[in-house]
Design a protein around this motif. Structure first.
Motif, PDB file in Angstrom:
ATOM      1  N   LYS A  70       0.930  -1.145   0.127  1.00 40.10           N
ATOM      2  CA  LYS A  70      -0.127   0.119   0.269  1.00 40.10           C
ATOM      3  C   LYS A  70       0.861   1.283   0.042  1.00 40.10           C
ATOM      4  CE  LYS A  70      -3.528  -2.344   2.534  1.00 40.10           C
ATOM      5  NZ  LYS A  70      -4.597  -2.494   3.703  1.00 40.10           N
ATOM      6  N   VAL A  71       1.662   1.263  -0.887  1.00 46.43           N
ATOM      7  CA  VAL A  71       2.616   2.468  -0.802  1.00 46.43           C
ATOM      8  C   VAL A  71       1.660   3.598  -1.297  1.00 46.43           C
ATOM      9  CG1 VAL A  71       4.651   3.205  -2.153  1.00 46.43           C
ATOM     10  CG2 VAL A  71       4.696   0.916  -1.345  1.00 46.43           C
ATOM     11  N   ASP A  72       1.009   3.728  -2.263  1.00 45.58           N
ATOM     12  CA  ASP A  72       0.330   4.793  -2.833  1.00 45.58           C
ATOM     13  C   ASP A  72      -0.524   5.363  -1.784  1.00 45.58           C
ATOM     14  OD1 ASP A  72      -1.444   2.723  -2.617  1.00 45.58           O
ATOM     15  OD2 ASP A  72      -2.546   3.369  -4.605  1.00 45.58           O
ATOM     16  N   GLY A  73      -1.370   4.457  -0.976  1.00 46.64           N
ATOM     17  CA  GLY A  73      -2.052   4.988   0.170  1.00 46.64           C
ATOM     18  C   GLY A  73      -1.353   5.562   1.313  1.00 46.64           C
ATOM     19  N   LEU A  74       0.162   5.036   1.826  1.00 46.73           N
ATOM     20  CA  LEU A  74       0.954   5.509   2.822  1.00 46.73           C
ATOM     21  C   LEU A  74       1.419   6.911   2.274  1.00 46.73           C
ATOM     22  CD1 LEU A  74       2.843   2.119   4.031  1.00 46.73           C
ATOM     23  CD2 LEU A  74       0.831   3.623   4.974  1.00 46.73           C
ATOM     24  N   SER A  75       1.921   6.961   1.228  1.00 44.96           N
ATOM     25  CA  SER A  75       2.438   8.055   0.715  1.00 44.96           C
ATOM     26  C   SER A  75       1.330   9.218   0.865  1.00 44.96           C
ATOM     27  CB  SER A  75       2.985   8.080  -0.670  1.00 44.96           C
ATOM     28  OG  SER A  75       1.973   7.752  -1.594  1.00 44.96           O
ATOM     29  N   ARG A  76       0.007   8.865   0.430  1.00 47.06           N
ATOM     30  CA  ARG A  76      -1.013  10.057   0.217  1.00 47.06           C
ATOM     31  C   ARG A  76      -1.222  10.322   1.660  1.00 47.06           C
ATOM     32  NH1 ARG A  76      -5.072   7.070  -1.533  1.00 47.06           N
ATOM     33  NH2 ARG A  76      -4.045   7.058  -3.838  1.00 47.06           N
ATOM     34  N   LEU A  79       1.375  12.800   3.015  1.00 46.27           N
ATOM     35  CA  LEU A  79       1.253  14.012   2.153  1.00 46.27           C
ATOM     36  C   LEU A  79       0.057  14.883   2.865  1.00 46.27           C
ATOM     37  CD1 LEU A  79       1.800  13.242  -1.470  1.00 46.27           C
ATOM     38  CD2 LEU A  79       3.446  14.913  -0.098  1.00 46.27           C
ATOM     39  N   GLN A  80      -1.188  14.179   3.244  1.00 43.47           N
ATOM     40  CA  GLN A  80      -2.178  15.053   3.701  1.00 43.47           C
ATOM     41  C   GLN A  80      -1.922  15.413   5.014  1.00 43.47           C
ATOM     42  OE1 GLN A  80      -5.279  11.873   3.422  1.00 43.47           O
ATOM     43  NE2 GLN A  80      -5.865  12.851   1.362  1.00 43.47           N
ATOM     44  N   LYS A  81      -1.292  14.652   5.618  1.00 41.45           N
ATOM     45  CA  LYS A  81      -0.658  15.015   7.381  1.00 41.45           C
ATOM     46  C   LYS A  81      -0.067  16.141   7.319  1.00 41.45           C
ATOM     47  CE  LYS A  81       2.273  12.649   9.842  1.00 41.45           C
ATOM     48  NZ  LYS A  81       2.945  11.520  10.459  1.00 41.45           N
ATOM     49  N   ASN A  82       1.173  16.089   6.347  1.00 42.35           N
ATOM     50  CA  ASN A  82       2.224  17.032   6.310  1.00 42.35           C
ATOM     51  C   ASN A  82       1.304  18.676   5.953  1.00 42.35           C
ATOM     52  OD1 ASN A  82       4.267  15.933   7.419  1.00 42.35           O
ATOM     53  ND2 ASN A  82       5.104  15.248   5.329  1.00 42.35           N
ATOM     54  N   LEU A  83       0.523  18.432   5.068  1.00 46.59           N
ATOM     55  CA  LEU A  83      -0.153  19.712   4.527  1.00 46.59           C
ATOM     56  C   LEU A  83      -1.011  20.307   5.807  1.00 46.59           C
ATOM     57  CD1 LEU A  83      -1.316  18.751   0.928  1.00 46.59           C
ATOM     58  CD2 LEU A  83       0.192  20.611   1.490  1.00 46.59           C
TER      59      LEU A  83
END
Length: 102
Positions: A70-76, A79-83
């Motif tokens: 689930k690399v795509d989900g973890l990266s998303r 990103l959302q957390k940092n934004l």
């Protein structure tokens, strides 16, 4: 992906070997098959078939493991957390200046 490409290349080489050497006339095929440690056509064909079929379950298991990472989900999520953290660090005044689209 690289493993699948390597497997595909190996299958092509094995099939080419089978067509050009094993299915050739009896004398030449027996000599060439003996070079691979196989005595006779049947053993050479069994070796080729097992070399083609045995890696398939391993490749399938690797593909399933890659999907479960689930690399795509973890990266998303990252990103959302940092934004969100960056937005929450804004002052009230700077947040008021932003429009809803920003």
């Amino acid at each position: 992906d690289a493993l699948c490409n390597l497997y595909g290349t190996a299958v092509l080489v094995l099939l080419l070997y089978a067509l050009c050497v094993v299915f050739r006339e009896a004398d030449a095929a027996t000599a060439a098959a003996a070079a691979w440690g196989c005595r006779g056509r049947k053993r050479a064909l069994l070796f080729i078939a097992s070399a083609i079929l045995l890696p398939l379950p391993v490749l399938q298991i690797l593909k399933v493991c890659i999907c479960r990472l689930k690399v795509d989900g973890l990266s998303r999520k990252l990103l959302q957390k940092n934004l969100l953290r960056r937005f929450l660090n804004f002052s009230d005044r700077s947040r008021d200046k932003l429009s809803e689209g920003d």
